[in-house]
Each structure stands twice: as C-alpha cells, then as structure tokens.
Motif scaffolding. Structure first.
Motif, PDB file in Angstrom:
ATOM      1  N   TRP A  19       0.830  -1.202   0.000  1.00  0.00           N
ATOM      2  CA  TRP A  19       0.000   0.000   0.000  1.00  0.00           C
ATOM      3  C   TRP A  19       0.870   1.259   0.000  1.00  0.00           C
ATOM      4  O   TRP A  19       0.614   2.200  -0.750  1.00  0.00           O
ATOM      5  N   THR A  20       1.900   1.272   0.820  1.00  0.00           N
ATOM      6  CA  THR A  20       2.763   2.448   0.917  1.00  0.00           C
ATOM      7  C   THR A  20       3.543   2.650  -0.378  1.00  0.00           C
ATOM      8  O   THR A  20       3.705   3.796  -0.835  1.00  0.00           O
ATOM      9  N   ALA A  21       4.012   1.584  -0.987  1.00  0.00           N
ATOM     10  CA  ALA A  21       4.715   1.699  -2.268  1.00  0.00           C
ATOM     11  C   ALA A  21       3.772   2.266  -3.329  1.00  0.00           C
ATOM     12  O   ALA A  21       4.167   3.131  -4.134  1.00  0.00           O
ATOM     13  N   LYS A  22       2.532   1.805  -3.321  1.00  0.00           N
ATOM     14  CA  LYS A  22       1.539   2.317  -4.266  1.00  0.00           C
ATOM     15  C   LYS A  22       1.274   3.799  -4.004  1.00  0.00           C
ATOM     16  O   LYS A  22       1.203   4.608  -4.922  1.00  0.00           O
ATOM     17  N   MET A  23       1.155   4.157  -2.727  1.00  0.00           N
ATOM     18  CA  MET A  23       0.925   5.552  -2.369  1.00  0.00           C
ATOM     19  C   MET A  23       2.095   6.424  -2.821  1.00  0.00           C
ATOM     20  O   MET A  23       1.894   7.500  -3.384  1.00  0.00           O
ATOM     21  N   ASN A  24       3.314   5.950  -2.602  1.00  0.00           N
ATOM     22  CA  ASN A  24       4.487   6.708  -3.031  1.00  0.00           C
ATOM     23  C   ASN A  24       4.497   6.894  -4.547  1.00  0.00           C
ATOM     24  O   ASN A  24       4.820   7.981  -5.043  1.00  0.00           O
ATOM     25  N   LEU A  25       4.130   5.863  -5.266  1.00  0.00           N
ATOM     26  CA  LEU A  25       4.066   5.935  -6.719  1.00  0.00           C
ATOM     27  C   LEU A  25       3.006   6.937  -7.172  1.00  0.00           C
ATOM     28  O   LEU A  25       3.239   7.754  -8.067  1.00  0.00           O
ATOM     29  N   VAL A  26       1.849   6.902  -6.534  1.00  0.00           N
ATOM     30  CA  VAL A  26       0.773   7.842  -6.852  1.00  0.00           C
ATOM     31  C   VAL A  26       1.219   9.282  -6.582  1.00  0.00           C
ATOM     32  O   VAL A  26       1.045  10.171  -7.423  1.00  0.00           O
ATOM     33  N   MET A  27       1.820   9.507  -5.416  1.00  0.00           N
ATOM     34  CA  MET A  27       2.268  10.857  -5.058  1.00  0.00           C
ATOM     35  C   MET A  27       3.332  11.362  -6.031  1.00  0.00           C
ATOM     36  O   MET A  27       3.308  12.512  -6.456  1.00  0.00           O
ATOM     37  N   GLU A  28       4.263  10.487  -6.380  1.00  0.00           N
ATOM     38  CA  GLU A  28       5.313  10.861  -7.321  1.00  0.00           C
ATOM     39  C   GLU A  28       4.733  11.180  -8.696  1.00  0.00           C
ATOM     40  O   GLU A  28       5.132  12.154  -9.341  1.00  0.00           O
ATOM     41  N   THR A  29       3.773  10.380  -9.128  1.00  0.00           N
ATOM     42  CA  THR A  29       3.135  10.590 -10.438  1.00  0.00           C
ATOM     43  C   THR A  29       2.384  11.920 -10.465  1.00  0.00           C
ATOM     44  O   THR A  29       2.478  12.677 -11.440  1.00  0.00           O
ATOM     45  N   ILE A  30       1.647  12.217  -9.407  1.00  0.00           N
ATOM     46  CA  ILE A  30       0.907  13.488  -9.334  1.00  0.00           C
ATOM     47  C   ILE A  30       1.877  14.659  -9.300  1.00  0.00           C
ATOM     48  O   ILE A  30       1.680  15.653 -10.006  1.00  0.00           O
ATOM     49  N   ALA A  31       2.931  14.546  -8.513  1.00  0.00           N
ATOM     50  CA  ALA A  31       3.914  15.632  -8.429  1.00  0.00           C
ATOM     51  C   ALA A  31       4.541  15.907  -9.795  1.00  0.00           C
ATOM     52  O   ALA A  31       4.700  17.068 -10.188  1.00  0.00           O
ATOM     53  N   LYS A  32       4.874  14.851 -10.518  1.00  0.00           N
ATOM     54  CA  LYS A  32       5.460  15.035 -11.854  1.00  0.00           C
ATOM     55  C   LYS A  32       4.441  15.623 -12.821  1.00  0.00           C
ATOM     56  O   LYS A  32       4.754  16.535 -13.580  1.00  0.00           O
ATOM     57  N   ALA A  33       3.219  15.101 -12.790  1.00  0.00           N
ATOM     58  CA  ALA A  33       2.191  15.584 -13.710  1.00  0.00           C
ATOM     59  C   ALA A  33       1.861  17.048 -13.470  1.00  0.00           C
ATOM     60  O   ALA A  33       1.573  17.796 -14.414  1.00  0.00           O
ATOM     61  N   GLU A  34       1.910  17.480 -12.225  1.00  0.00           N
ATOM     62  CA  GLU A  34       1.575  18.860 -11.875  1.00  0.00           C
ATOM     63  C   GLU A  34       2.822  19.745 -11.746  1.00  0.00           C
ATOM     64  O   GLU A  34       2.706  20.900 -11.368  1.00  0.00           O
ATOM     65  N   ASP A  35       3.973  19.176 -12.065  1.00  0.00           N
ATOM     66  CA  ASP A  35       5.252  19.895 -11.996  1.00  0.00           C
ATOM     67  C   ASP A  35       5.469  20.519 -10.621  1.00  0.00           C
ATOM     68  O   ASP A  35       5.846  21.686 -10.494  1.00  0.00           O
ATOM     69  N   ILE A  36       5.226  19.732  -9.601  1.00  0.00           N
ATOM     70  CA  ILE A  36       5.409  20.183  -8.219  1.00  0.00           C
ATOM     71  C   ILE A  36       6.852  19.920  -7.823  1.00  0.00           C
ATOM     72  O   ILE A  36       7.308  18.772  -7.871  1.00  0.00           O
ATOM     73  N   LYS A  37       7.545  20.979  -7.455  1.00  0.00           N
ATOM     74  CA  LYS A  37       8.965  20.874  -7.099  1.00  0.00           C
ATOM     75  C   LYS A  37       9.232  21.690  -5.848  1.00  0.00           C
ATOM     76  O   LYS A  37       8.462  22.574  -5.494  1.00  0.00           O
ATOM     77  N   ALA A  38      10.360  21.399  -5.234  1.00  0.00           N
ATOM     78  CA  ALA A  38      10.808  22.168  -4.073  1.00  0.00           C
ATOM     79  C   ALA A  38      11.698  23.304  -4.575  1.00  0.00           C
ATOM     80  O   ALA A  38      12.619  23.065  -5.352  1.00  0.00           O
ATOM     81  N   THR A  39      11.399  24.507  -4.135  1.00  0.00           N
ATOM     82  CA  THR A  39      12.237  25.647  -4.515  1.00  0.00           C
ATOM     83  C   THR A  39      13.436  25.731  -3.580  1.00  0.00           C
ATOM     84  O   THR A  39      13.434  25.163  -2.476  1.00  0.00           O
ATOM     85  N   ASP A  40      14.450  26.459  -4.013  1.00  0.00           N
ATOM     86  CA  ASP A  40      15.632  26.654  -3.167  1.00  0.00           C
ATOM     87  C   ASP A  40      15.246  27.310  -1.847  1.00  0.00           C
ATOM     88  O   ASP A  40      15.770  26.952  -0.796  1.00  0.00           O
ATOM     89  N   GLU A  41      14.317  28.253  -1.918  1.00  0.00           N
ATOM     90  CA  GLU A  41      13.874  28.949  -0.702  1.00  0.00           C
ATOM     91  C   GLU A  41      13.172  27.991   0.250  1.00  0.00           C
ATOM     92  O   GLU A  41      13.394  28.019   1.458  1.00  0.00           O
ATOM     93  N   GLU A  42      12.320  27.114  -0.276  1.00  0.00           N
ATOM     94  CA  GLU A  42      11.616  26.136   0.562  1.00  0.00           C
ATOM     95  C   GLU A  42      12.603  25.163   1.207  1.00  0.00           C
ATOM     96  O   GLU A  42      12.450  24.802   2.377  1.00  0.00           O
ATOM     97  N   ILE A  43      13.611  24.765   0.447  1.00  0.00           N
ATOM     98  CA  ILE A  43      14.631  23.865   0.985  1.00  0.00           C
ATOM     99  C   ILE A  43      15.384  24.559   2.111  1.00  0.00           C
ATOM    100  O   ILE A  43      15.618  23.962   3.173  1.00  0.00           O
ATOM    101  N   LYS A  44      15.721  25.821   1.903  1.00  0.00           N
ATOM    102  CA  LYS A  44      16.445  26.578   2.927  1.00  0.00           C
ATOM    103  C   LYS A  44      15.609  26.718   4.190  1.00  0.00           C
ATOM    104  O   LYS A  44      16.100  26.510   5.305  1.00  0.00           O
ATOM    105  N   VAL A  45      14.336  27.062   4.033  1.00  0.00           N
ATOM    106  CA  VAL A  45      13.446  27.234   5.185  1.00  0.00           C
ATOM    107  C   VAL A  45      13.318  25.920   5.960  1.00  0.00           C
ATOM    108  O   VAL A  45      13.389  25.905   7.190  1.00  0.00           O
ATOM    109  N   GLU A  46      13.143  24.819   5.244  1.00  0.00           N
ATOM    110  CA  GLU A  46      13.009  23.518   5.912  1.00  0.00           C
ATOM    111  C   GLU A  46      14.307  23.135   6.613  1.00  0.00           C
ATOM    112  O   GLU A  46      14.293  22.642   7.737  1.00  0.00           O
ATOM    113  N   ALA A  47      15.432  23.376   5.962  1.00  0.00           N
ATOM    114  CA  ALA A  47      16.733  23.080   6.580  1.00  0.00           C
ATOM    115  C   ALA A  47      16.930  23.929   7.837  1.00  0.00           C
ATOM    116  O   ALA A  47      17.436  23.433   8.850  1.00  0.00           O
TER     117      ALA A  47
END
Length: 177
Positions: free
Chosen positions: A105-133
C-alpha cells in the motif's frame, strides 16, 4: 485560579491571556488534525481506487525501509530489533510477512504521489529547501551552514526535498478535492 496563578505557571500576566492562549493552541491542534485526516482520506481514496500490480523490487525496498524505520524507533528506546523479535515471539520472516500488505500500500501511495507531483510539476524551490533546513537545524540546535554541509555529505538533502514535494502534493490534492 487567578492572575497570580497565570503569572506563576506561564509567561502571561492575566488568567484571561492564559485562557486565550490555551484556547488558540487547542484550536490550532484541532485544525491540524482535521487537515491531516482530510489529506489521509484523499490519498487513501486515490490509492485504494487504483488497480496496479506493484513491482516486487519496489515493494521489497519499501518493506526494507519500513523495517529500518522500526529498527530506528526501537533503537531510540534502547531496544534492538533482535530483542524486539524475541519479545514479540516472532522472527524476521514473520515480521516481513506481517508488514507486506502495508508495504504494498505504501509503495503504491508513493508511486501515486510521485506521479501526481510530476504531472503537476510540483517541485521544491531553493527557498523552501532553505526554510526547511533552517527548521530542522534549529530543532537540533545546529548552525545552519554546518547542518547543510552535514545533510549534503550524508545524502539527506534528497529526503528534505522529497518531504517538501510530498507536502506540496498533499496540499494540491486537498485544494483540488
């Protein structure tokens, strides 16, 4: 309970300020729980509605990750995986078998999330990475530059990026549900 009590047990000067703060924190916590539950429900409906045969190597990787995470949680409590298995009166083979459905189930969920992120061009910006770090470094009381060098040398930067993309994808799903 009066203003003196509020001063003794908190940074507030009045009982009313303390009550207002507690109410606000409880409201925020309830909103966070509701937001989390909505996201979980959306992801569950998507994943459960998809009929796909998950490749065995993907499931095996997920299963290994789950066991590694269990081992880390146990270790933080001073328990080895071997001792856990003895205490639970089981063995690694049985543990893997019990965790198999969750891994699929988790592998399927990860695949679904990855597919949606790619289809919607969802990416982490440098600023978001910096804030999270910065958040993580602050949590561990580390200097930001020192922390960034450490996570880059240990290959953990991808983990932070993946978490940001996952969060943004979950928000996208919630916004478009």
């Amino acid at each position: 309970m009066d203003d003196e009590f509020a001063k003794d047990v908190s940074e507030f000067d009045t009982l009313e300020e303390l009550k207002t703060d507690i109410t606000s924190k409880l409201k925020d916590a309830a909103e966070d729980r509701a937001k989390y539950q909505l996201r979980q429900d959306i992801v569950s409906k998507i994943v459960d509605s998809i009929e796909v045969e998950m490749p065995a190597p993907m499931v095996d990787t997920q299963l290994s990750d789950m066991i590694h995470n269990l081992e880390g949680r146990l270790s933080s409590q001073g328990i080895t995986l071997e001792n856990y298995l003895k205490f639970a009166n089981t063995n690694m083979e049985d543990l893997r078998e019990k965790m198999q459905l969750d891994a699929v189930w988790t592998a399927k969920m990860n695949l679904v999330m990855e597919t949606i992120a790619k289809a919607e061009d969802i990416k982490a910006t440098d600023e978001e990475i910096k804030v999270e770090a910065e958040k993580i470094a602050k949590y561990y009381n580390k200097d930001l530059d020192e922390f960034q060098k450490m996570i880059e040398s240990q290959g953990q930067l991808d983990f932070i990026i993946d978490q940001i993309v996952r969060e943004k994808t979950l928000q996208f799903l919630a916004d478009n549900a």
